[in-house]
Design an enzyme around this catalytic site. Sequence first.
Site, PDB file in Angstrom:
ATOM      1  N   SER A   1       8.446 -20.993  15.201  1.00 31.89           N
ATOM      2  CA  SER A   1       9.499 -20.628  16.133  1.00 31.89           C
ATOM      3  C   SER A   1       9.550 -19.107  16.276  1.00 31.89           C
ATOM      4  CB  SER A   1      10.826 -21.230  15.672  1.00 31.89           C
ATOM      5  OG  SER A   1      11.765 -21.271  16.706  1.00 31.89           O
TER       6      SER A   1
ATOM      7  N   HIS B   1       9.677 -29.808  17.293  1.00 32.94           N
ATOM      8  CA  HIS B   1       9.690 -28.415  16.860  1.00 32.94           C
ATOM      9  C   HIS B   1       9.839 -28.272  15.343  1.00 32.94           C
ATOM     10  CE1 HIS B   1      10.122 -24.168  17.736  1.00 32.94           C
ATOM     11  NE2 HIS B   1      11.219 -24.112  17.022  1.00 32.94           N
TER      12      HIS B   1
ATOM     13  N   ASP C   1       8.603 -31.641  21.831  1.00 31.13           N
ATOM     14  CA  ASP C   1       9.297 -30.366  22.032  1.00 31.13           C
ATOM     15  C   ASP C   1       9.861 -30.300  23.448  1.00 31.13           C
ATOM     16  OD1 ASP C   1       9.049 -29.277  19.521  1.00 31.13           O
ATOM     17  OD2 ASP C   1       7.319 -28.041  20.010  1.00 31.13           O
TER      18      ASP C   1
END
Length: 177
Positions: free
Chosen positions: A77, A160, A128
């Site tokens: 991320s 994710h 995602d």
Amino acid sequence: MPFLVFFHGGYWQSGSKDTSAFMVNPLTAQGVAVVIVAYDIAPKGTLDQMVDQVTQSIVFVQKQYPGNQGIYLCGHSAGAHLAAMMLLADWTKHGDAQRNSPLWHLETARTQPGYPACSILVTVGQHDSPEFHRQSREFYQTLCHGGWKASFEELHDMDHFEILWNLTQEDYVLTQV
């Protein structure tokens, strides 16, 4: 030995090195040294400071272990954004938020990659968000257009967070990579 340098995620506002060490065992069992990097998150840390801190962490590892068998960068991320920033040489020349955009730098770079042997794997989970898919695909395409050795993989039946948590599994595709 090879080193995996991991940058945690958390939207640049949360997360820590202390909560990110869960994936260490499968890697160290294969002879990979793992470095989990701490950086000042917002609001204490700015993007400029975060980029500088992760840059200094790589410099430190290289100075401490100059005979390593490669430094592999991994980020989740926000940490993936910071890892991508490590590929770029001229990010401090700009006076606005663009200086911290790896995509912008890749699109405006005048030169080919400084490290042609550097391989970049861009991944996104099948589940995602559409925006994560768009950003990941666009980043990959920009890397390819700029002459970088890049590959793209959508991880089947992942989202994710599952991408990250599965790093605890020795047979997981990203652990193997």
